[in-house]
Structure formats: structure tokens, C-alpha cells
Design a protein around this motif. Structure first.
Motif, PDB file in Angstrom:
ATOM      1  N   TRP A 124       2.925   3.579   1.848  1.00 49.77           N
ATOM      2  CA  TRP A 124       2.630   4.839   1.255  1.00 49.77           C
ATOM      3  C   TRP A 124       1.458   4.829   0.418  1.00 49.77           C
ATOM      4  CZ3 TRP A 124       4.107   9.334   2.974  1.00 49.77           C
ATOM      5  CH2 TRP A 124       3.870  10.451   2.231  1.00 49.77           C
ATOM      6  N   GLN A 125       1.222   3.933  -0.444  1.00 46.63           N
ATOM      7  CA  GLN A 125      -0.134   3.841  -1.005  1.00 46.63           C
ATOM      8  C   GLN A 125      -1.109   3.692  -0.128  1.00 46.63           C
ATOM      9  OE1 GLN A 125       0.597   0.820  -4.090  1.00 46.63           O
ATOM     10  NE2 GLN A 125       2.120   1.896  -5.247  1.00 46.63           N
ATOM     11  N   ALA A 126      -1.092   2.992   0.849  1.00 45.66           N
ATOM     12  CA  ALA A 126      -2.371   2.802   1.675  1.00 45.66           C
ATOM     13  C   ALA A 126      -2.634   3.948   2.325  1.00 45.66           C
ATOM     14  CB  ALA A 126      -1.958   1.628   2.828  1.00 45.66           C
ATOM     15  N   PHE A 127      -1.582   4.768   2.772  1.00 47.34           N
ATOM     16  CA  PHE A 127      -1.667   6.075   3.657  1.00 47.34           C
ATOM     17  C   PHE A 127      -2.406   7.038   2.636  1.00 47.34           C
ATOM     18  CE2 PHE A 127       0.677  10.038   4.154  1.00 47.34           C
ATOM     19  CZ  PHE A 127      -0.110  10.457   5.087  1.00 47.34           C
ATOM     20  N   GLU A 128      -1.927   7.078   1.303  1.00 46.36           N
ATOM     21  CA  GLU A 128      -2.461   7.800   0.498  1.00 46.36           C
ATOM     22  C   GLU A 128      -4.117   7.791   0.155  1.00 46.36           C
ATOM     23  OE1 GLU A 128       0.155   7.712  -2.959  1.00 46.36           O
ATOM     24  OE2 GLU A 128       0.736   9.777  -2.725  1.00 46.36           O
ATOM     25  N   LYS A 129      -4.373   6.520   0.341  1.00 46.66           N
ATOM     26  CA  LYS A 129      -5.898   6.182   0.276  1.00 46.66           C
ATOM     27  C   LYS A 129      -6.686   6.324   1.266  1.00 46.66           C
ATOM     28  CE  LYS A 129      -4.800   2.696  -3.336  1.00 46.66           C
ATOM     29  NZ  LYS A 129      -4.595   1.023  -3.536  1.00 46.66           N
ATOM     30  N   ASP A 130      -6.175   6.341   2.389  1.00 45.69           N
ATOM     31  CA  ASP A 130      -6.981   6.617   3.719  1.00 45.69           C
ATOM     32  C   ASP A 130      -6.787   8.072   4.188  1.00 45.69           C
ATOM     33  OD1 ASP A 130      -8.117   6.488   6.289  1.00 45.69           O
ATOM     34  OD2 ASP A 130      -7.182   4.788   6.976  1.00 45.69           O
ATOM     35  N   ARG A 131      -8.064   8.776   4.131  1.00 48.78           N
ATOM     36  CA  ARG A 131      -7.772  10.087   4.701  1.00 48.78           C
ATOM     37  C   ARG A 131      -7.587  10.310   6.001  1.00 48.78           C
ATOM     38  NH1 ARG A 131     -10.144  14.667   2.160  1.00 48.78           N
ATOM     39  NH2 ARG A 131      -9.363  13.375   0.017  1.00 48.78           N
ATOM     40  N   GLN A 132      -8.131   9.324   7.031  1.00 52.31           N
ATOM     41  CA  GLN A 132      -7.483   9.278   8.333  1.00 52.31           C
ATOM     42  C   GLN A 132      -6.121   8.520   8.600  1.00 52.31           C
ATOM     43  OE1 GLN A 132     -11.326   7.679  10.214  1.00 52.31           O
ATOM     44  NE2 GLN A 132     -11.434   9.761  10.859  1.00 52.31           N
ATOM     45  N   GLY A 133      -5.296   8.480   7.504  1.00 52.34           N
ATOM     46  CA  GLY A 133      -4.236   7.658   7.770  1.00 52.34           C
ATOM     47  C   GLY A 133      -3.052   8.127   8.338  1.00 52.34           C
ATOM     48  N   ALA A 134      -2.252   7.750   8.787  1.00 53.35           N
ATOM     49  CA  ALA A 134      -0.845   8.363   9.318  1.00 53.35           C
ATOM     50  C   ALA A 134       0.350   7.526   9.202  1.00 53.35           C
ATOM     51  CB  ALA A 134      -1.248   8.514  10.775  1.00 53.35           C
ATOM     52  N   ILE A 135       1.443   8.298   9.023  1.00 56.80           N
ATOM     53  CA  ILE A 135       2.659   7.564   8.856  1.00 56.80           C
ATOM     54  C   ILE A 135       3.449   8.040  10.056  1.00 56.80           C
ATOM     55  CG2 ILE A 135       5.109   7.345   7.473  1.00 56.80           C
ATOM     56  CD1 ILE A 135       2.640   6.208   6.162  1.00 56.80           C
ATOM     57  N   VAL A 136       3.948   7.051  10.868  1.00 58.35           N
ATOM     58  CA  VAL A 136       4.747   7.363  12.105  1.00 58.35           C
ATOM     59  C   VAL A 136       6.265   6.959  12.202  1.00 58.35           C
ATOM     60  CG1 VAL A 136       4.693   6.900  14.693  1.00 58.35           C
ATOM     61  CG2 VAL A 136       2.643   6.789  13.184  1.00 58.35           C
ATOM     62  N   GLY A 137       7.161   7.557  12.652  1.00 57.06           N
ATOM     63  CA  GLY A 137       8.487   7.230  12.735  1.00 57.06           C
ATOM     64  C   GLY A 137       8.822   6.131  13.634  1.00 57.06           C
ATOM     65  N   ARG A 138       9.814   5.195  13.191  1.00 60.53           N
ATOM     66  CA  ARG A 138      10.179   4.108  14.048  1.00 60.53           C
ATOM     67  C   ARG A 138      10.105   4.137  15.526  1.00 60.53           C
ATOM     68  NH1 ARG A 138      14.753   2.108  15.440  1.00 60.53           N
ATOM     69  NH2 ARG A 138      16.000   3.633  13.911  1.00 60.53           N
ATOM     70  N   LYS A 139      10.825   5.258  15.954  1.00 59.35           N
ATOM     71  CA  LYS A 139      11.161   5.440  17.273  1.00 59.35           C
ATOM     72  C   LYS A 139       9.648   5.439  18.086  1.00 59.35           C
ATOM     73  CE  LYS A 139      15.873   6.998  17.357  1.00 59.35           C
ATOM     74  NZ  LYS A 139      16.815   8.117  17.751  1.00 59.35           N
ATOM     75  N   THR A 140       8.800   6.286  17.776  1.00 58.97           N
ATOM     76  CA  THR A 140       7.390   6.577  18.249  1.00 58.97           C
ATOM     77  C   THR A 140       6.833   5.189  18.107  1.00 58.97           C
ATOM     78  OG1 THR A 140       7.552   8.867  17.603  1.00 58.97           O
ATOM     79  CG2 THR A 140       5.588   7.897  18.093  1.00 58.97           C
ATOM     80  N   MET A 141       6.824   4.549  17.096  1.00 55.73           N
ATOM     81  CA  MET A 141       5.990   3.210  17.183  1.00 55.73           C
ATOM     82  C   MET A 141       6.656   2.493  18.267  1.00 55.73           C
ATOM     83  SD  MET A 141       3.960   3.104  14.631  1.00 55.73           S
ATOM     84  CE  MET A 141       3.859   1.215  13.819  1.00 55.73           C
ATOM     85  N   LYS A 142       7.862   2.293  18.471  1.00 56.81           N
ATOM     86  CA  LYS A 142       8.453   1.375  19.506  1.00 56.81           C
ATOM     87  C   LYS A 142       8.212   1.840  21.051  1.00 56.81           C
ATOM     88  CE  LYS A 142      13.031  -0.377  20.739  1.00 56.81           C
ATOM     89  NZ  LYS A 142      14.479  -0.399  20.841  1.00 56.81           N
ATOM     90  N   ARG A 143       8.342   3.201  21.002  1.00 56.15           N
ATOM     91  CA  ARG A 143       7.842   3.965  22.227  1.00 56.15           C
ATOM     92  C   ARG A 143       6.544   3.456  22.781  1.00 56.15           C
ATOM     93  NH1 ARG A 143       7.260  10.665  23.133  1.00 56.15           N
ATOM     94  NH2 ARG A 143       6.923  10.363  25.263  1.00 56.15           N
ATOM     95  N   PHE A 144       5.372   3.622  21.678  1.00 55.00           N
ATOM     96  CA  PHE A 144       4.270   3.266  22.509  1.00 55.00           C
ATOM     97  C   PHE A 144       3.697   1.794  21.982  1.00 55.00           C
ATOM     98  CE2 PHE A 144       4.172   8.125  21.629  1.00 55.00           C
ATOM     99  CZ  PHE A 144       4.054   8.443  22.997  1.00 55.00           C
ATOM    100  N   LYS A 145       4.479   1.028  21.434  1.00 56.92           N
ATOM    101  CA  LYS A 145       4.188  -0.390  21.123  1.00 56.92           C
ATOM    102  C   LYS A 145       3.052  -0.296  20.228  1.00 56.92           C
ATOM    103  CE  LYS A 145       5.780  -2.209  25.311  1.00 56.92           C
ATOM    104  NZ  LYS A 145       6.616  -1.022  26.054  1.00 56.92           N
ATOM    105  N   TRP A 146       3.165   0.725  19.272  1.00 53.08           N
ATOM    106  CA  TRP A 146       2.006   0.716  18.191  1.00 53.08           C
ATOM    107  C   TRP A 146       2.389  -0.448  16.977  1.00 53.08           C
ATOM    108  CZ3 TRP A 146       1.770   6.675  17.620  1.00 53.08           C
ATOM    109  CH2 TRP A 146       1.196   7.334  18.622  1.00 53.08           C
TER     110      TRP A 146
END
Length: 379
Positions: A124-146
Motif C-alpha cells: 500500500w505504501q508503494a502504491f501511495e508513492k506511485d501516481r500510476q500505481g494500481a492495487i488489484v484484486g486477487r481473482k483478477t491477478m490470477k485471471r490475467f496471470k499478472w
């Protein structure tokens, strides 16, 4: 158990009829499992909706924005504990079929309103520092193999161009029904790239201090912004979710109607098959009565046979449906919570049992009233 060999012998008498009867139950209970799974998926938000959260949207339409300045004004309303906001993005990843919800969020307040979502503090801290950052749900990560660290392009539909995001973290839920398909990014990133939309948000989520005062707080919010250029409509999160589901139509009525037709047809098929089976065994039933079987035992045998058809065929159908749902959402994102719960499996077994008993009742009654002399005369 001593009657089981006799029942099995009757079932094996007409193998094709047995297979077709079992198949009818299997198909019907598979469809039942699918219908209740879809019903649960559509109404999943109602089960997990926060009792202390309100959704504030534009009174005209959900697609109309609200000023970002409303955030502090909402905080000042008595009974309000905290406020956050979000906007719908609606991007496309590679293909239009790859649907998943994407929200531009207020990173400073979002987690305070949604404590059910769990994210490692470092991510979450890395996300707050990166203006282009994103947090993704576990199911979507698994679905697209991200994986964390990937750079993901999304084709904007509401806005313009290709938007690129850096995946900084993955969130999970504390409850089984939590939506783990969402994609969150900075609302400031959205503002920077859409000057014509800067200063506006899609909706607000308000946390109330006392859930019992939610109705009063809702009225106070709408009264505060009445007769303004941007009037509001405030609902509890549960009411808001229910209203959103209704846009698809009366899903529950459709599912109940289809289910009722299926089971009525199944009842007729099974009853007809059992009736034919009993008539074929008229002489045998008379012999059973002759050697000492009471009317009650004859009824029990027929009902047990009918119920066995129902439970074996129904269990097969529910088992296949469970395997099907384990593969996940077949719609590509429309039904993120797609699983057949244990209580619905138990309901399906109960319905199959009821259909089996009901279908065998009339043939069993016929066998009970059958007189030995009359039965022996038949060929």
C-alpha cells in the motif's frame, strides 16, 4: 437394508428407463445448482454490504458526477464519521470481453471505509508513492496471470487514449463473498489526465457513526444539497446494491419461474415412470403380499425406490454443477462471486428428496390398495 437387493433388482429391470430417469434428475439438479449460483452472484453485494455505509450519488443519474468539494461538506453533517469517493473508469484490457471493475479512488480515505479488504502495508505504501500505481484484486491477478511489478495498459472507453498502470499490490477479502476482482488507482491520476473532469467524482461513500441513525443521516445529506446544481440521492449500501441489480430486471422471478417449470416437468416424468414400473410389477406385488408383506411395507418399497432415483440422479447433477462452478466465473467478470454454497447444495438434495417422495406417492397408493386376487388375474 434388507430390502435393498429387491429395490436394486427393480431398478435393473429396465436399464434404459433407469438411465433416463436418473438423467432427468441429474440435468434438473444441475440446472437448479446453476440458477441458485447465478442468483447468489447477482445478489452477493446485499449479503456483504456494510450496515454503516451510505452511498451518495447524483440525484439525476449515477453517471452524473458530484463536486469534489462535497467531501468536506459531508464530513460536517452530524452523524458522519468518515467520507471517501471514487469514479468509474471503464477501461478495456486487450479485449472487450475482459471485463472487470476499475475505480479511481481517494487513496487517503479508501481503506478506512473498506476495512474488509486486506493489503500488505508495504504494497500500500508503494502504491501511495506511485501516481500510476494500481492495487488489484486477487481473482483478477490470477485471471490475467499478472504479478506485482507488471505494467498494465488499459484502453479508455469513457475517457481517451491508452492508460498505463504499475501493479503495486494485491488485495484480499476477509469474507468469502468479498469482491476480489476490482482494480483501484489514484483519483489524482485521473484528474491530471482529464482536465475537463477535474474537480468531480462519481460518488461518495459515507460511514455513519451509528448504523441505527443511517436513515436520518441520509435525509440530512440530501437536505443539505437540495436545490443546488448537484442534488444528491443517498441510500444505504444495501439499498444501492439492490437498485443496481434491479437494472438487470427481476432476476429472482425469472430464476424461480424457470426452476418451477423444470421441477414440475421432472415430477411428471418421474411419476409417470414409477406408475409404469408399478403396473409392470402387479403380479409381483401380489406375490409379496401373499408371502406376508404388509401394505405399509409395499408402500415403503415403492417410495424408497422413487427416492433413490431422486437422490442418486440429483446428487450426480449437483456434483457436476459444483465442479462447473469451481472453474470460476464463466461470464468473464459479470459474476465475480460464482460458487455453489453448501447450504444451496443441501437445498437441492432436499428438493430432490421431496420430488422423489411425491412422484412415488400415487403409484405407492395404487400398490397399497391392490387386492391379491385382482392382481393374480392380470397378465
Amino acid at each position: 437394508m434388507k430390502f435393498l437387493p429387491l429395490i436394486i433388482a427393480n431398478i435393473k429391470r429396465k436399464k434404459i428407463r433407469t438411465v433416463l430417469t436418473l438423467g432427468s434428475f441429474a440435468v434438473s439438479l444441475f440446472l437448479f445448482g446453476l440458477l441458485v449460483t447465478i442468483d447468489a452472484a447477482f445478489y452477493q453485494g446485499l449479503e456483504v454490504a456494510g450496515v454503516d455505509r451510505l452511498i451518495v450519488s447524483n440525484k439525476t443519474s449515477l453517471i452524473m458526477p458530484l463536486p469534489v468539494s462535497y467531501k468536506e461538506r459531508l464530513r460536517q453533517i452530524p452523524g458522519v464519521e468518515d467520507v471517501t469517493y471514487a469514479s468509474w473508469f471503464g477501461g478495456i484490457y486487450q479485449d472487450e470481453k475482459n471485463f472487470f471493475p476499475q475505480f479511481a479512488i481517494d487513496t487517503e480515505t479508501w481503506l478506512g471505509l473498506y476495512p474488509e479488504f486486506i493489503i500488505p502495508e508495504q504494497q500500500w505504501q508503494a502504491f501511495e508513492k506511485d501516481r500510476q500505481g494500481a492495487i488489484v484484486g486477487r481473482k483478477t491477478m490470477k485471471r490475467f496471470k499478472w504479478k506485482v511489478g507488471d505494467r498494465i495498459p488499459l484502453q479508455a472507453t469513457i475517457y481517451r487514449g491508452i492508460w498505463e498502470f504499475n501493479i503495486c499490490g494485491v488485495y484480499n477479502g476477509t469474507r468469502k463473498a468479498d469482491d476480489l476482482t476490482q482494480f483501484w488507482f489514484h483519483h489524482k491520476y485521473l484528474d491530471e489526465n482529464t482536465p475537463f473532469e477535474k474537480g468531480y467524482v462519481g460518488w461518495y461513500t459515507v460511514k455513519v457513526k451509528d448504523p441505527d441513525q443511517a436513515a436520518q443521516v441520509s435525509r440530512a445529506i440530501d437536505d443539505r444539497f437540495a436545490n443546488s446544481p448537484f442534488e444528491t440521492k443517498t441510500d444505504t449500501e444495501k439499498a444501492f446494491t439492490a437498485g443496481f441489480v434491479k437494472q438487470f430486471g427481476n432476476i429472482k422471478l425469472i430464476l424461480l419461474s424457470v426452476g418451477a417449470v423444470v421441477f414440475f416437468t421432472l415430477l411428471l416424468i418421474t411419476g409417470s415412470n414409477m406408475g409404469i414400473s408399478v403396473r409392470e410389477r402387479t403380479n409381483e406385488i401380489a406375490i409379496l403380499k401373499t408371502v406376508g408383506f404388509t401394505d405399509q411395507k409395499v408402500v415403503f418399497l415403492i417410495l424408497l425406490e422413487s427416492t433413490l432415483y431422486a437422490l442418486v440422479g440429483g446428487g450426480l447433477g449437483l456434483g457436476l454443477c459444483k465442479l462447473f462452478t469451481l472453474a470460476g466465473d464463466p461470464t468473464g467478470g459479470l459474476l465475480p462471486l460464482f460458487y455453489l454454497a453448501a447450504d444451496r447444495i443441501a437445498l437441492g438434495v432436499g428438493i430432490a428428496f421431496l420430488v422423489g417422495v411425491t412422484a412415488g406417492f400415487i403409484p405407492a397408493l395404487f400398490a397399497m390398495k391392490l387386492k391379491i386376487v385382482d392382481a393374480m388375474r392380470r397378465v
